[in-house]
Design a protein around this motif. Structure first.
Motif, PDB file in Angstrom:
ATOM      1  N   THR A  37       0.838  -1.196   0.000  1.00 21.47           N
ATOM      2  CA  THR A  37       0.000   0.000   0.000  1.00 21.47           C
ATOM      3  C   THR A  37       0.879   1.255   0.000  1.00 21.47           C
ATOM      4  OG1 THR A  37      -0.099   0.106   2.410  1.00 21.47           O
ATOM      5  CG2 THR A  37      -1.758  -1.266   1.284  1.00 21.47           C
ATOM      6  N   GLN A  38       0.233   2.407  -0.001  1.00 23.65           N
ATOM      7  CA  GLN A  38       0.968   3.669   0.021  1.00 23.65           C
ATOM      8  C   GLN A  38       1.827   3.808   1.277  1.00 23.65           C
ATOM      9  OE1 GLN A  38      -2.000   6.753  -0.599  1.00 23.65           O
ATOM     10  NE2 GLN A  38      -1.369   6.984  -2.728  1.00 23.65           N
ATOM     11  N   HIS A  39       1.422   3.157   2.368  1.00 22.65           N
ATOM     12  CA  HIS A  39       2.195   3.247   3.608  1.00 22.65           C
ATOM     13  C   HIS A  39       3.616   2.737   3.431  1.00 22.65           C
ATOM     14  CE1 HIS A  39      -2.054   3.108   4.895  1.00 22.65           C
ATOM     15  NE2 HIS A  39      -1.667   3.911   5.865  1.00 22.65           N
ATOM     16  N   ILE A  40       3.811   1.790   2.502  1.00 28.55           N
ATOM     17  CA  ILE A  40       5.134   1.194   2.303  1.00 28.55           C
ATOM     18  C   ILE A  40       6.072   2.177   1.605  1.00 28.55           C
ATOM     19  CG2 ILE A  40       6.346  -0.841   1.397  1.00 28.55           C
ATOM     20  CD1 ILE A  40       4.395  -1.434   3.631  1.00 28.55           C
ATOM     21  N   ARG A  53       6.872   1.927  -6.405  1.00 30.06           N
ATOM     22  CA  ARG A  53       5.628   1.178  -6.216  1.00 30.06           C
ATOM     23  C   ARG A  53       4.763   1.307  -7.464  1.00 30.06           C
ATOM     24  NH1 ARG A  53       0.257   0.995  -3.783  1.00 30.06           N
ATOM     25  NH2 ARG A  53       0.032   3.262  -3.963  1.00 30.06           N
ATOM     26  N   LEU A  54       4.182   0.210  -7.880  1.00 28.84           N
ATOM     27  CA  LEU A  54       3.281   0.171  -9.028  1.00 28.84           C
ATOM     28  C   LEU A  54       1.891  -0.173  -8.514  1.00 28.84           C
ATOM     29  CD1 LEU A  54       2.772   0.112 -12.151  1.00 28.84           C
ATOM     30  CD2 LEU A  54       3.286  -2.342 -12.040  1.00 28.84           C
ATOM     31  N   SER A  55       0.978   0.788  -8.566  1.00 29.45           N
ATOM     32  CA  SER A  55      -0.357   0.550  -8.027  1.00 29.45           C
ATOM     33  C   SER A  55      -1.142  -0.384  -8.935  1.00 29.45           C
ATOM     34  CB  SER A  55      -1.115   1.872  -7.871  1.00 29.45           C
ATOM     35  OG  SER A  55      -1.306   2.486  -9.141  1.00 29.45           O
ATOM     36  N   TRP A  56      -2.034  -1.133  -8.331  1.00 28.75           N
ATOM     37  CA  TRP A  56      -2.998  -1.941  -9.070  1.00 28.75           C
ATOM     38  C   TRP A  56      -4.222  -1.066  -9.244  1.00 28.75           C
ATOM     39  CZ3 TRP A  56      -5.382  -7.210  -7.072  1.00 28.75           C
ATOM     40  CH2 TRP A  56      -6.159  -7.771  -8.103  1.00 28.75           C
ATOM     41  N   LEU A  57      -4.455  -0.600 -10.436  1.00 27.78           N
ATOM     42  CA  LEU A  57      -5.496   0.388 -10.695  1.00 27.78           C
ATOM     43  C   LEU A  57      -6.841  -0.103 -10.169  1.00 27.78           C
ATOM     44  CD1 LEU A  57      -4.435   1.367 -14.327  1.00 27.78           C
ATOM     45  CD2 LEU A  57      -3.823   2.481 -12.174  1.00 27.78           C
ATOM     46  N   GLY A  58      -7.483   0.731  -9.358  1.00 28.28           N
ATOM     47  CA  GLY A  58      -8.763   0.369  -8.783  1.00 28.28           C
ATOM     48  C   GLY A  58      -8.665  -0.356  -7.454  1.00 28.28           C
ATOM     49  N   ARG A  59      -7.449  -0.618  -6.969  1.00 25.48           N
ATOM     50  CA  ARG A  59      -7.249  -1.311  -5.690  1.00 25.48           C
ATOM     51  C   ARG A  59      -6.349  -0.456  -4.788  1.00 25.48           C
ATOM     52  NH1 ARG A  59     -10.810  -5.457  -5.514  1.00 25.48           N
ATOM     53  NH2 ARG A  59      -9.427  -6.829  -4.344  1.00 25.48           N
ATOM     54  N   ILE A  60      -6.314  -0.777  -3.494  1.00 29.01           N
ATOM     55  CA  ILE A  60      -5.510   0.015  -2.558  1.00 29.01           C
ATOM     56  C   ILE A  60      -4.064  -0.444  -2.500  1.00 29.01           C
ATOM     57  CG2 ILE A  60      -7.523   0.528  -1.113  1.00 29.01           C
ATOM     58  CD1 ILE A  60      -6.422  -1.574   0.875  1.00 29.01           C
ATOM     59  N   HIS A  61      -3.749  -1.542  -3.166  1.00 30.00           N
ATOM     60  CA  HIS A  61      -2.399  -2.085  -3.069  1.00 30.00           C
ATOM     61  C   HIS A  61      -1.825  -2.332  -4.466  1.00 30.00           C
ATOM     62  CE1 HIS A  61      -3.906  -6.153  -4.051  1.00 30.00           C
ATOM     63  NE2 HIS A  61      -4.952  -5.814  -3.309  1.00 30.00           N
TER      64      HIS A  61
END
Length: 223
Positions: A37-40, A53-61
């Protein structure tokens, strides 16, 4: 090269402090993370190094990578997706170049046919480079990818439903030699981190040249 991969279990699993502890204990050359998550993103403030970090579009992680050494910004590779109604957003692999080795950080789909199609897409994109596909495969049973060898740890890395042990965290390698592969303790996540030691495989041409040199040295020695 020492590689560690860990599915963090998004908000309820490993916190950034837990990841920092893992780094301080294991001292990997590269750490791959799934469900980050963004916390990392605060990780470099605790241990230094370089992080993407590569976000999973539409998810929080999403996927994340850390290394004490500088490396180019990773590339996102879109993977095949389900066409069923209510499907999850399209997954992506995080493609990372570390020196001569290309890493694909993955969190594949649960569908057993779909995650094999995703692996085939990644294998084709790596195009014969010295490479490793590492992460949470969500795969049950054997996984085959032409040109790649399953070099990851053989022990279970996850408890499905907190009951059934399964080996979800894996590594497929091409033109690499794995000298160490094991799973670490669970910690606060429902996945065990996996640890690998990888090095470039000696090419056939280099091996033949080395053998000729050794034979010539032996001939001169016994003259």
């Amino acid at each position: 090269m020492k590689v560690v991969s860990w599915n963090l279990l998004r908000l309820t699993g490993a916190a950034v402090e837990d990841v920092a502890t893992l780094i301080n204990v294991q001292k990997p050359d590269i750490l791959l993370m799934q469900e980050a998550t963004q916390h990392i993103e605060a990780l470099p403030s605790l241990v230094g190094g370089h992080f993407y970090r590569l976000s999973w579009l539409g998810r929080i992680h999403g996927l994340a990578v850390w290394s004490p050494s500088h490396f180019p910004r990773p590339v996102a590779l879109s993977l095949p997706a389900s066409r069923l109604p209510g499907r999850l957003p399209r997954r992506r692999a995080q493609i990372i170049q570390m020196g001569e080795i290309t890493f694909a950080n993955v969190h594949l789909s649960h569908g057993q046919l779909l995650n094999r199609r995703q692996l085939a897409r990644i294998g084709a994109a790596l195009q014969g480079k010295p490479s490793a596909i590492i992460g949470d495969y969500n795969a049950v049973g054997p996984v085959f990818l032409p040109g790649f060898a399953d070099v990851g740890p053989r022990e279970p890395t996850h408890l499905s439903g907190n009951v059934m042990p399964v080996r979800l965290d894996r590594c497929l390698a091409h033109r690499l030699v794995c000298t160490t592969a094991d799973a670490l303790d669970f910690g606060p996540s429902d996945h065990r981190p996996i640890r690998l030691e990888l090095r470039l495989a000696e090419s056939t041409e280099t091996a033949e040249k080395t053998l000729r040199i050794r034979k010539d040295r032996l001939k001169r020695f016994y003259r």
